[in-house]
Design a protein around this motif. Structure first.
Motif, mmCIF file in Angstrom:
data_model
loop_
_atom_site.group_PDB
_atom_site.id
_atom_site.type_symbol
_atom_site.label_atom_id
_atom_site.label_comp_id
_atom_site.label_asym_id
_atom_site.label_seq_id
_atom_site.Cartn_x
_atom_site.Cartn_y
_atom_site.Cartn_z
ATOM 1 N N VAL A 32 0.892 -1.232 0.028
ATOM 2 C CA VAL A 32 0.002 -0.072 -0.044
ATOM 3 C C VAL A 32 0.635 1.349 0.037
ATOM 4 O O VAL A 32 1.546 1.451 0.804
ATOM 5 N N LEU A 33 0.930 2.125 -1.038
ATOM 6 C CA LEU A 33 1.532 3.142 -1.154
ATOM 7 C C LEU A 33 0.937 4.455 -0.681
ATOM 8 O O LEU A 33 -0.319 4.559 -0.693
ATOM 9 N N ALA A 34 1.485 5.322 0.121
ATOM 10 C CA ALA A 34 1.141 6.212 1.015
ATOM 11 C C ALA A 34 1.810 7.663 0.610
ATOM 12 O O ALA A 34 3.046 7.543 0.215
ATOM 13 N N ASP A 35 1.238 8.820 0.206
ATOM 14 C CA ASP A 35 1.674 10.126 0.048
ATOM 15 C C ASP A 35 1.475 11.048 1.419
ATOM 16 O O ASP A 35 0.225 11.035 1.745
ATOM 17 N N THR A 36 2.423 11.554 2.198
ATOM 18 C CA THR A 36 2.440 12.058 3.325
ATOM 19 C C THR A 36 1.393 13.480 3.102
ATOM 20 O O THR A 36 1.122 14.023 4.118
ATOM 21 N N GLY A 56 -8.049 -10.199 4.803
ATOM 22 C CA GLY A 56 -6.881 -11.042 5.718
ATOM 23 C C GLY A 56 -5.683 -11.094 4.721
ATOM 24 O O GLY A 56 -4.771 -11.904 4.867
ATOM 25 N N VAL A 57 -5.519 -9.817 3.901
ATOM 26 C CA VAL A 57 -4.318 -10.133 2.920
ATOM 27 C C VAL A 57 -3.163 -9.457 3.687
ATOM 28 O O VAL A 57 -3.188 -8.417 3.867
ATOM 29 N N PRO A 58 -1.825 -10.134 3.790
ATOM 30 C CA PRO A 58 -1.009 -9.192 4.457
ATOM 31 C C PRO A 58 -0.200 -8.141 3.528
ATOM 32 O O PRO A 58 -0.458 -8.221 2.324
ATOM 33 N N PHE A 59 0.046 -6.961 4.152
ATOM 34 C CA PHE A 59 0.612 -5.847 3.385
ATOM 35 C C PHE A 59 1.664 -5.023 3.988
ATOM 36 O O PHE A 59 1.672 -5.277 5.456
ATOM 37 N N VAL A 60 2.388 -4.429 3.386
ATOM 38 C CA VAL A 60 3.477 -3.472 3.940
ATOM 39 C C VAL A 60 2.798 -2.036 3.195
ATOM 40 O O VAL A 60 2.206 -1.762 2.257
ATOM 41 N N VAL A 61 3.224 -1.009 4.045
ATOM 42 C CA VAL A 61 3.078 0.297 3.546
ATOM 43 C C VAL A 61 4.419 1.003 2.978
ATOM 44 O O VAL A 61 5.365 0.924 3.896
#
Length: 207
Positions: A120-124, A141-146
């Motif tokens: 998951v991409l994030a823009d501050t 229940g899908v594992p994710f990183v940010v």
């Protein structure tokens, strides 16, 4: 090309159990809000020419697509981005970038089939645009990183500030970097693979 030894600068290790000569294929989704950098990430890290389904923004999207914070954006993904990266002789990642606009979210239900994990991409500048992706993967229940896309190397928030703002579980990795850079995108994928491996049940021991 697969990652070379010179790419392993962070010390992150990815290991896949088994001795099969056929590499394991893992489907990974790249998600996030509109204009957050999904197409950029797939393009920066893919070892093959990435497939893009970008179209120019038109007046038809006025009042529909939220351009707040990305006013200079002129194209948008209308279906998916696709790329591939060979981590090592035993592991190949297939990357599927999802469309970010709310009117295309219905496609996420199809793209998530068979996915083992997600980025998951994030823009501050607009962290709220990541909430929908986080909720989607948590509910399934899908594992994710940010991954925090630090445009031009700008880091105006700390990892802890991002974690608090997104109300993330302590076990979810947060990685910061400029996703136009291959190594930064690589580090984000390695963080996800390591997360998946950490949650993998122990292999059965024959005896």
């Amino acid at each position: 090309m697969p990652y070379s030894d010179s790419d392993e600068q962070t010390g992150s290790q990815v290991c896949v159990a088994g001795t099969s000569t056929t590499p394991a294929a893992v489907k990974i989704l790249i998600a996030g809000g509109f204009g957050v950098g999904k197409t950029t990430m797939v393009g920066s890290v893919s070892e093959i020419p990435p497939l893009h389904t970008e179209e120019r923004l038109t007046v038809a999207g006025l009042g529909v697509d939220d351009l707040d914070g990305v006013e200079r954006k002129t194209t948008t993904t209308v279906a998916l981005d696709f790329g591939r990266i060979t981590v090592n002789s035993q592991l190949v990642l297939y990357l599927f970038g999802t469309p970010g606009q709310e009117r295309f979210w219905f496609m996420w239900n199809d793209l998530v089939h068979g996915a083992l994990g997600a980025v998951v991409l994030a823009d501050t500048r607009r962290l709220e645009s990541s909430f929908a992706s986080i909720d989607f993967f948590e509910s399934r229940g899908v594992p994710f990183v940010v991954g925090v896309n630090c445009f031009h190397g700008l880091r105006d928030r700390t990892v802890d500030e991002v974690r608090d703002a997104l109300d993330l579980d302590p076990g979810i990795p947060v990685v910061m970097g400029d996703l136009r850079e291959r190594l930064d995108s690589r580090d984000l994928l390695v963080a996800l693979v390591n997360l998946l491996m950490a949650g993998r049940p122990p292999a059965a021991v024959s005896g």
